[in-house]
Design an enzyme around this catalytic site. Sequence first.
Site, PDB file in Angstrom:
ATOM      1  N   ASP A 158      62.836-139.141 -48.968  1.00  0.00           N
ATOM      2  CA  ASP A 158      62.859-139.623 -49.237  1.00  0.00           C
ATOM      3  C   ASP A 158      64.408-138.661 -49.185  1.00  0.00           C
ATOM      4  O   ASP A 158      64.882-137.718 -49.510  1.00  0.00           O
ATOM      5  CB  ASP A 158      63.078-139.951 -50.972  1.00  0.00           C
ATOM      6  CG  ASP A 158      64.527-140.953 -51.121  1.00  0.00           C
ATOM      7  OD1 ASP A 158      65.585-140.889 -50.938  1.00  0.00           O
ATOM      8  OD2 ASP A 158      64.009-140.503 -52.915  1.00  0.00           O
ATOM      9  N   HIS A 159      65.364-139.182 -47.877  1.00  0.00           N
ATOM     10  CA  HIS A 159      65.919-138.356 -47.537  1.00  0.00           C
ATOM     11  C   HIS A 159      67.092-137.621 -48.739  1.00  0.00           C
ATOM     12  O   HIS A 159      67.471-136.521 -48.093  1.00  0.00           O
ATOM     13  CB  HIS A 159      67.096-138.794 -46.901  1.00  0.00           C
ATOM     14  CG  HIS A 159      68.023-139.802 -47.057  1.00  0.00           C
ATOM     15  ND1 HIS A 159      67.635-141.590 -46.888  1.00  0.00           N
ATOM     16  CD2 HIS A 159      69.387-140.051 -47.154  1.00  0.00           C
ATOM     17  CE1 HIS A 159      68.530-142.100 -47.308  1.00  0.00           C
ATOM     18  NE2 HIS A 159      69.605-140.976 -47.283  1.00  0.00           N
TER      19      HIS A 159
ATOM     20  N   HIS B 113      66.135-143.010 -54.298  1.00  0.00           N
ATOM     21  CA  HIS B 113      67.237-142.351 -54.705  1.00  0.00           C
ATOM     22  C   HIS B 113      67.658-142.081 -55.931  1.00  0.00           C
ATOM     23  O   HIS B 113      67.601-141.155 -56.558  1.00  0.00           O
ATOM     24  CB  HIS B 113      68.131-142.784 -53.587  1.00  0.00           C
ATOM     25  CG  HIS B 113      67.806-143.133 -52.400  1.00  0.00           C
ATOM     26  ND1 HIS B 113      67.366-142.568 -51.605  1.00  0.00           N
ATOM     27  CD2 HIS B 113      68.749-144.522 -51.776  1.00  0.00           C
ATOM     28  CE1 HIS B 113      66.854-142.769 -50.199  1.00  0.00           C
ATOM     29  NE2 HIS B 113      67.892-143.612 -50.059  1.00  0.00           N
TER      30      HIS B 113
END
Lengths: 367, 525
Positions: free
Chosen positions: B197-198, B260
């Site tokens: 999950d960047h 996010h």
Amino acid sequence: MKIPLEGVERAITKLWEEEATKSSAPRLELMTVVALVSDARLLDRAKKAVNDLVCAQAARTIVAVSLPGGEAEITAEAALHRRSPDSPARGDAIVLEATGAGREWLPENVDRLALPDLPVCIWWVGDLPDHDDLFDRLLGIADIVVVNSCEMDLRDLEKLDGLVSRSRDRFALSDLTWIRLRPLQELIARFFDDEAATACLSSLSRVHVTFTPRENEQDAASTQAGLLFGWIVHVLGLPTDPAGVRWHRESTWSEASLGGIVFRFDREDRPEVPCGSLLGVHFECESARFAIERQKDDPDAFRWSREVPGVAAPPQTFRVAIHDESTLLIRCLERPKHDRLLEASLRAGSRAVRPVAPRLSSRPGAG
Amino acid sequence: MVNPFRAGLETERACLPAVFVIFGASGDLTRRKLIPALYNLALSRLLPTGMSIVGFALPEMTDEQFRASMREGVAQFSRRKPIDEVVWEDFASRLHYVSGKFEDPANFARLREALEQLDRKNGTRGNRIYYLAIPPSVFPVVNDNLSKAGLVADPEDGNRYTRIIVEKPFGRDLATAQALNADLHRVFAEEQIFRIDHYLGKETVQNIVALRFGNAIFEPLWNRNHIDHLQITVAEDIGVEGRGKFYEEAGAMRDIVQNHLLQLLMVTAMEPPVSFTADEVRDEKVKVLRALRPIVGPDIAKLTVRGQYGPGNMAGHAVAGYRQEPNVSPESNMDTFVAMQLEVDNWRFAGVPIFVRAGKRLARRVTEISIHFKHVPHAVLAPPSMSLSPTFQADLRVEDASRVDPDVLAIRIQPDEGIGLRFVAKVPGPSMTLRPVTMDFRYGSVFGGSGPEAYERLILDALFGDPTLFARADEVSAAWRFITPILQGWAKEPPEKFPNYAAGTWGPRRAFDLIEAGGRAWRRL
């Protein structure tokens, strides 16, 4: 415009108030950086370096220069650092000019102008004199002391080692030349990242270092080569007592023998490379070879290669930019801390080179 | 045997050389993010010696064509420009390509052959990192074929390693996420799986942990005794940007909130971990999700708001509504905006409402977490308590505690990354007039320059085998366990009127009602 010393804080506050009407740049500062300029010819260089530094790390900078002669006095200039004339302010820029005996008053005035409760970095611009009372007094307020050993002689490694001893952990010593050396240390460490290569170290017989000398330099090695030497000697735990280190010197090369390993230092002129820089490092073991070589056609690039029986590793090319003074200063102050590796390498290096680079004061017959 | 030359260096550890295989290498992610990130790691001398990169995808391509295509990607999307020819040449020589269908085991036999050849040439010793830049529907066949081709090392094998990096979405509800995890676990052990999950690779997200646990002053205040409520906003000003087909399947809840936004909530609300090791951190994060009060039944309508943007304007330019976007149904009921009121039922946060919102085509691109502290308990500055002259008293602007603006700590994730503290100060003058003021810390102003991209950090962590910044299976399941009933509730009750907000605004009116019902308001961002 020159202003009296007592007007500096007021002038800085006013500049920030004016700035607030023009930009939303917040006034944030991480430390005070004091650049001590012993030679007026170095003033512009110091101003540029601290401005570049502040563009990367917000700080108050004080560039202090002393001019011989004249009435005892300190005058000041106050401005704000900016990337360009139109960009937002980044930090306070103070220049102190001391004339005559006013030089003696610099330490307490620098102390008064340092930002409260934040680290103070003292950067000595240029060659560090053997004894300077001003520098010694400023060490008392320093958290970080920055020098650049490439402007010094090999014998000065011992002086820097002495500085570390005197610091008793009150301040951290940093050396811009050591910062320049760090990427090369990483490349050397990369040689031995697998067990087969690490095992070869037990048969290490020869380390060959090539460097580019300073103009008219007669030292056995540049200070950067000396620091590298000290680092390797420290890492391998080699003996550095004078009886255990044997040197042989010729006009273009020198050899030191210690702990059964020969270290050879070769000079090679490369005008496109900063003086004192390393051009190549080779390790020779019984059946293995390791090398990094600065490229002829691209002095920012190093060719890394190794031959270890049974282990495949293709040669690689790495970019190791030749940073200017400003960039080295930025790198140096990114994570200011006591660098135990530098301290240990200085200790080992200064001892190992002592036979060929004794301190002037300890030379026989020296006054 | 320890490498003595690493002691004391900035990179005290070295990662073992490996072959990095990208499945779906002809796609956008590879060109825009993965190869530029790997190139930047090479430029920073952070890739291990001998590391090779193999692209695997359907289109026919030679190594040279693949390199040329990746070079264009790097030229366009690398954070450092222009391309460094010396480093690129070296990097490109280690880029290879294998074409073929993922369904055909023979292609995996060819892949194995190529990888073994690289092992012999570059000393990568059977170490593999697989990056699945492909839709989740293809994961099972790739996993099976990797396994059948003998391309997955036993996690206990001390001589070689295999790791797999998986991109979101990790399923589309609890059942599919569990099925996906089960499928991955058929072939890989949990410690071999790196779910990316960047957001977790962003410096500012990591700085939340630094702020909370590196400073002694905040943590004592970080609880129900001092915090009135929390707000988390993940706002994008862009629309679906040609991803209409994908978005029709996902929506804001699946695309942003489930991953996010909940990641931000977890790092904001978690308890201090015993240490900063992967499992200690992830244990604390997952506890937050487990403590989230489920939103079910009538609460779905009460505590959640969904929205969809209609036509509007962004910075003075007319923009289409969601239903007018390419590959979007003109009757679509997909959410492009979500707002929710959450509660974390634990000792620290019980009774503290957490307002979250996320959406597309909102007024600004901004991601922020704000901690809103309680009002002062007593109006010490009110007239009766102060012995002031009658004139001065008449000027007092602060008459009761509720009128003093409470303090706010705002953590800006993007853009203008930083931290701001809002508190009140006296306006200079004879009257006791208080005004909110802010103290701002901005990364750019203090540290300057740009740090590494999230993908660089995360790929490097995967090379080191450090999963701290990756989502664990139980974390993914816990997130879906919370989100799925809401999605199911929404599916049963189609939205009354979509679109319900104009592009370029802060979402539907109901999102404001949600927070304003309690006498609070969304922060102006």
